[in-house]
Write a protein that holds these residues in place. Structure first.
Motif, short mmCIF file in Angstrom:
data_model
loop_
_atom_site.label_atom_id
_atom_site.label_comp_id
_atom_site.label_asym_id
_atom_site.label_seq_id
_atom_site.Cartn_x
_atom_site.Cartn_y
_atom_site.Cartn_z
N GLU A 24 0.83 -1.19 0.00
CA GLU A 24 0.00 0.00 0.00
C GLU A 24 0.87 1.25 0.00
O GLU A 24 1.87 1.33 0.71
N ILE A 25 0.50 2.24 -0.81
CA ILE A 25 1.27 3.48 -0.93
C ILE A 25 0.62 4.57 -0.08
O ILE A 25 -0.56 4.85 -0.23
N TYR A 26 1.43 5.17 0.81
CA TYR A 26 0.99 6.24 1.71
C TYR A 26 1.71 7.54 1.38
O TYR A 26 2.77 7.54 0.76
N GLU A 27 1.12 8.65 1.85
CA GLU A 27 1.83 9.92 1.82
C GLU A 27 3.18 9.70 2.49
O GLU A 27 3.28 8.95 3.46
N GLY A 28 4.20 10.35 1.98
CA GLY A 28 5.53 10.22 2.57
C GLY A 28 6.33 9.04 2.08
O GLY A 28 7.52 8.93 2.39
N ASP A 29 5.71 8.13 1.33
CA ASP A 29 6.46 7.00 0.79
C ASP A 29 7.39 7.48 -0.31
O ASP A 29 7.07 8.40 -1.07
N ILE A 30 8.53 6.80 -0.41
CA ILE A 30 9.48 7.06 -1.49
C ILE A 30 9.30 5.95 -2.51
O ILE A 30 9.31 4.77 -2.16
N LEU A 31 9.11 6.35 -3.77
CA LEU A 31 8.87 5.40 -4.84
C LEU A 31 10.02 5.41 -5.84
O LEU A 31 10.57 6.46 -6.14
N LYS A 32 10.33 4.22 -6.34
CA LYS A 32 11.20 4.11 -7.50
C LYS A 32 10.26 3.86 -8.67
O LYS A 32 9.42 2.96 -8.63
N LEU A 33 10.42 4.66 -9.69
CA LEU A 33 9.49 4.64 -10.81
C LEU A 33 10.24 4.39 -12.10
O LEU A 33 11.22 5.06 -12.40
N ARG A 34 9.79 3.40 -12.84
CA ARG A 34 10.32 3.15 -14.18
C ARG A 34 9.14 3.26 -15.12
O ARG A 34 8.16 2.53 -14.99
N ALA A 35 9.24 4.18 -16.03
CA ALA A 35 8.18 4.36 -17.02
C ALA A 35 8.82 4.56 -18.38
O ALA A 35 9.90 5.12 -18.49
N ILE A 36 8.16 4.12 -19.38
CA ILE A 36 8.70 4.20 -20.73
C ILE A 36 9.10 5.63 -21.07
O ILE A 36 10.17 5.88 -21.60
N PHE A 37 8.25 6.59 -20.71
CA PHE A 37 8.54 7.97 -21.07
C PHE A 37 9.65 8.59 -20.21
O PHE A 37 10.14 9.66 -20.54
N LEU A 38 10.06 7.94 -19.11
CA LEU A 38 11.15 8.45 -18.27
C LEU A 38 12.45 7.71 -18.54
O LEU A 38 13.47 8.03 -17.96
N LYS A 64 -4.94 20.93 -4.36
CA LYS A 64 -5.09 21.26 -5.77
C LYS A 64 -4.87 20.05 -6.69
O LYS A 64 -5.59 19.87 -7.67
N TYR A 65 -3.86 19.21 -6.39
CA TYR A 65 -3.49 18.12 -7.28
C TYR A 65 -3.77 16.73 -6.73
O TYR A 65 -3.61 15.75 -7.44
N GLY A 66 -4.13 16.60 -5.47
CA GLY A 66 -4.30 15.28 -4.87
C GLY A 66 -2.96 14.66 -4.56
O GLY A 66 -1.98 15.37 -4.31
N TYR A 67 -2.87 13.33 -4.59
CA TYR A 67 -1.61 12.64 -4.32
C TYR A 67 -0.73 12.71 -5.55
O TYR A 67 -1.15 12.33 -6.64
N SER A 68 0.47 13.19 -5.36
CA SER A 68 1.40 13.33 -6.47
C SER A 68 2.76 12.78 -6.08
O SER A 68 3.10 12.73 -4.90
N GLY A 114 13.72 18.83 -8.27
CA GLY A 114 13.30 20.07 -8.89
C GLY A 114 11.83 20.36 -8.71
O GLY A 114 11.27 21.19 -9.40
N ASN A 115 11.19 19.65 -7.78
CA ASN A 115 9.77 19.83 -7.48
C ASN A 115 8.86 19.55 -8.66
O ASN A 115 7.77 20.09 -8.74
N ARG A 116 9.31 18.69 -9.58
CA ARG A 116 8.42 18.29 -10.67
C ARG A 116 7.34 17.38 -10.10
O ARG A 116 7.62 16.50 -9.31
N LEU A 117 6.14 17.60 -10.53
CA LEU A 117 4.98 16.94 -9.96
C LEU A 117 4.40 15.95 -10.97
O LEU A 117 4.30 16.26 -12.15
N TYR A 118 4.06 14.76 -10.50
CA TYR A 118 3.41 13.76 -11.35
C TYR A 118 2.14 13.33 -10.63
O TYR A 118 2.19 12.62 -9.64
N ARG A 119 0.99 13.80 -11.12
CA ARG A 119 -0.27 13.64 -10.41
C ARG A 119 -0.78 12.20 -10.43
O ARG A 119 -0.56 11.46 -11.38
N GLN A 120 -1.51 11.83 -9.36
CA GLN A 120 -2.02 10.47 -9.20
C GLN A 120 -2.90 10.04 -10.36
O GLN A 120 -2.88 8.88 -10.75
N GLU A 121 -3.64 10.94 -10.91
CA GLU A 121 -4.53 10.55 -12.01
C GLU A 121 -3.75 9.92 -13.17
O GLU A 121 -4.29 9.14 -13.94
N TYR A 122 -2.47 10.22 -13.27
CA TYR A 122 -1.62 9.63 -14.32
C TYR A 122 -0.88 8.40 -13.83
O TYR A 122 -0.91 7.37 -14.47
#
Length: 132
Positions: A60-74, A88-92, A97-105
């Motif tokens: 389960e993913i909670y606020e404050g969790d650190i994620l390793k993310l592998r995505a084709i576009f990254l 404003k954005y929900g869970y991101s 650099g404070n780049r934000l990736y919103r939960q809806e994506y």
């Protein structure tokens, strides 16, 4: 969905899972299960709510969790970020650099491969170069 919480106990420097939040008429009082009973922890905790999403390993993913993310576009490198909530954005996921990736994506696509690798309280070294 019943909201799930956990809390970082600032006095004892430890994570408390299955945290309960009880709201009384005089404001919020925080409690958790402690050795078979309820213990009042007061306000010296950081409360984190579950996003309602699980990682590739079923964690389960909670606020404050650190994620390793592998995505084709990254690609080609894995990216490290942490979960933060904003009205404003929900869970991101916040990357360097404070780049934000919103939960809806990140929570709705099957092209992502994300994994909880720690949290900002117990494993801040995982964010080196990606400071909060």
């Amino acid at each position: 969905m019943i909201p799930k919480f956990r809390a970082w106990d600032k006095e004892e420097n430890r994570m408390i899972d299955d945290y309960e939040v009880l709201i009384s008429s005089d404001g919020c009082t925080y409690y958790n299960h402690y050795e078979g009973g309820l213990r009042d922890l007061g306000f010296d905790v950081e409360i984190m709510q579950s996003t309602g999403v699980k990682d590739k390993n079923g964690v389960e993913i909670y606020e404050g969790d650190i994620l390793k993310l592998r995505a084709i576009f990254l690609a080609p490198d894995d990216k490290i970020g942490y979960i933060e909530y904003s009205p404003k954005y929900g869970y991101s996921i916040i990357f360097e650099g404070n780049r934000l990736y919103r939960q809806e994506y990140w929570a709705s696509t099957n092209k992502l491969n994300y994994e909880v690798i720690g949290n900002i309280y117990e494993n801040p070294e995982l964010l080196e170069g990606h400071e909060k």
